[in-house]
Design an enzyme around this catalytic site. Structure first.
Site, short mmCIF file in Angstrom:
data_model
loop_
_atom_site.label_atom_id
_atom_site.label_comp_id
_atom_site.label_asym_id
_atom_site.label_seq_id
_atom_site.Cartn_x
_atom_site.Cartn_y
_atom_site.Cartn_z
CD GLU A 47 -2.71 1.07 2.61
OE1 GLU A 47 -3.64 1.88 2.74
OE2 GLU A 47 -2.49 0.16 3.45
CE LYS A 116 -7.22 1.76 3.27
NZ LYS A 116 -5.99 1.98 4.07
CB CYS A 152 -5.05 -1.84 3.80
SG CYS A 152 -4.41 -2.12 5.47
#
Length: 584
Positions: A47, A116, A152
């Site tokens: 990430e 994200k 994530c």
């Protein structure tokens, strides 16, 4: 074109540096070269790899955003060579909004990009403050394979009012495989939690999952790597080591049940071993990434400085560590002997600088303003502050960073001296309770983590481990003069700090009421001191600073404090310890 019955990808569990955009890009290029040699179709990075994670408010700088975008576009052009595609994380501005993004680079261009969706805003995370929430998107097609890329936190929570179930959406829109880039910091027990969360996502989606985490130290945070692959039947397809960089190529094969990987499975460190390895990596990266030529620390003959010295040598090598003994009249001969033996076992540079002349000089200067006042903790703390001044002077002259050595038990109750033994740039054991300090010293004498640069043999003399701890600021002083036994103290602190338990609940477990009340009071009044402490490695779920953020000015107290004697008063001093008050 890749045979769609076989999909070969390389996972780059490597160590970025926050803000080093060009350096991180060069690391990506080197890893891609290795992936090409392995015949991989795709290489995946953690990430926000180009920025380094977490970039915090650095990511709000337009110049930084532009630098990240420019290097991603440059890397994209380089994929025109026909080598592996790249799946790489970077901040990305789109229509005036800043996203935490993951870009697919292939065929000389940015082939796809995902943002994200679920932004963590708890514990050490503060992403809602800097990033916009991305839309839920379907899978990317990478060399003929439909790959879902949740980032994530997108895998951590199921659908709720604030969270989208990204994995469910990817499964419903045709994903064959989940690849999850992560920036997941280490904490004790975190590996089991990650695995549990990932198993839940595999169970609900019936898809294999690739969990890729970075490995690095970034200020207080340590990222342990420990990347893994889960097959759709929840079997472990691969497990990477923790606290070590690795670039590994895996092959997925497609059968009737979908894609499956059978790769290497490395053993993982647990418990005190994992915590020790985290302390080593955290100190190593803090020193190296900030450009210090080495470190120095006060060697007292005590257990905390002994453990810190061992960690420093394991992190940096003996030639980068310097120990200084600063004795005064209360320093016992056994402390001098133990310190000398420790530094010999570790092989570090060592010198003894007596401080009597300096301490007595301060006392002479202060004789007039102190006239008529009794000697107390103030004079004790002149010793600690003299030591702090001398260590900082050596640091100033040589460029070596001072390692400060206070443990979490001391930081909790204020058993330390501001501008004295708290001086320093970084503390590798700041989040380690005293009882664990003892265990870790015993552990290090029989084991060291892979990649540690210190000796394989015993490095901490047994006499240091078994001797009662003492600040040696007055004759025959021991820590237990001012504190409960450490096993009791740490048990109370664990309930107050990690669990946030009410005092009444702790007393109900059998702890002495007056002791619990007193420790809670000391914990509260030491907050302003902790704000001035050096950063240090986080290993627990509730460290001071990143996790536990209490106001300094704060009059709230648990109502169980009403049980204290009404005539007790608290006097906050500027010293290490007294019978009822520690330095605040």
């Amino acid at each position: 074109m890749t045979d769609t019955a076989r999909f070969t990808l390389t996972l780059a569990q490597i160590n970025p540096t926050v803000g080093d955009v060009a350096g991180n890009a060069d690391k990506a290029r080197a890893a891609r070269k290795q992936a090409a040699a392995d015949g991989a179709a795709l290489i995946v990075f953690p990430e926000l790899f180009i920025a380094g994670y977490p970039p915090e408010d650095l990511v709000l700088k337009p110049a930084f955003q532009a630098a990240c975008r420019s290097v991603v576009e440059e890397l994209a052009r380089e994929t025109a060579d026909g080598g592996p595609a790249m799946l790489i994380g970077s901040p990305w501005v789109d229509n005036g909004k800043l996203y935490n993004a993951c870009a697919l680079l292939d065929g000389g261009k940015i082939a796809a990009i995902r943002y994200k969706v679920n932004l963590p805003n708890y514990g050490v995370f503060d992403e809602k403050r800097v990033f916009a929430r991305g839309p839920v998107s379907g899978p990317m097609t990478i060399r003929g394979v439909r790959v879902g890329v949740p980032i994530c936190e997108d895998t951590w929570l199921e659908e709720s009012e604030d969270y989208e179930n990204v994995v469910e959406c990817l499964a419903e829109t045709g994903a064959e495989l989940l690849i999850v880039p992560n920036g997941s910091p280490y904490a004790r027990g975190k590996q089991d939690l990650r695995m549990s969360v990932s198993v839940a996502r595999v169970t609900e989606s019936d898809l294999p999952l690739v969990y890729l985490n970075q490995v690095s130290g970034q200020d207080e945070l340590v990222f342990d790597g420990a990347s893994f692959v889960l097959n759709a039947d929840r079997t472990l397809g691969a497990q990477f080591p923790a606290f070590a960089e690795t670039i590994t190529t895996l092959t997925f094969e497609k059968g009737a049940a979908g894609w499956r990987c059978d790769g290497p499975v490395a053993p993982l460190l647990e418990g005190d071993e994992a915590d020790y390895a985290a302390c080593v990596l955290g100190l190593r990266d803090y020193v190296r990434k900030n450009g210090f030529p080495g470190v120095l620390l006060g060697i007292s003959g005590g257990i905390d400085s002994a453990l810190c010295a061992a960690i420093a040598v394991d992190a940096l090598g003996a030639d980068k560590v310097r120990g200084v003994m600063l004795p005064f009249r209360y320093t016992a001969q056994i402390s001098l002997d133990d310190a000398a033996q420790l530094t010999t076992l570790l092989g570090i540079r060592y010198e003894v600088l007596p401080i009597a002349q300096a301490v007595e000089g301060f006392e002479a200067i202060l004789a007039k303003p102190f006239a008529g006042l009794e000697r107390d903790i103030t004079e004790e703390n002149l010793q600690a502050r003299t030591r702090g001044t001398l260590l900082m002077a050596i640091s100033n002259k040589t460029g070596a960073m001072v390692v400060t050595t206070g443990n979490k038990s001391e930081m909790s109750v204020g058993y330390a001296t501001l501008y004295g033994d708290m001086n320093g740039g970084f503390n590798p054991i700041k989040d380690i309770y005293k009882t664990q300090v003892f265990r870790m010293c015993t552990l290090r004498n029989r084991w060291k983590p892979d990649g540690a640069l210190g000796p394989d043999s015993e490095v901490i003399p047994e006499s240091i481990i078994v001797r009662p701890p003492s600040a040696e600021l007055r004759e025959d002083q021991t820590d237990q003069d001012s504190l409960p036994p450490y096993d009791m103290l740490d048990a109370i602190l664990e309930r107050l700090v990690e669990r946030e338990e009410p005092l009444a609940s702790i007393v109900a477990e059998g702890f002495d009421k007056d002791t619990v009340i007193r420790i809670d009071r000391l914990l509260n009044i030491a907050e302003y001191k902790r704000r001035q402490a050096a950063p240090g490695v986080k290993v627990t779920r509730k460290n001071f600073g990143r996790d536990r953020r209490y106001p300094i000015t704060n009059r709230f107290r648990d109502k169980a404090e009403a049980l204290a004697k009404p005539d007790e008063t608290l006097v906050v001093k500027s010293g290490r310890a007294s019978s009822e008050a520690f330095e605040g």
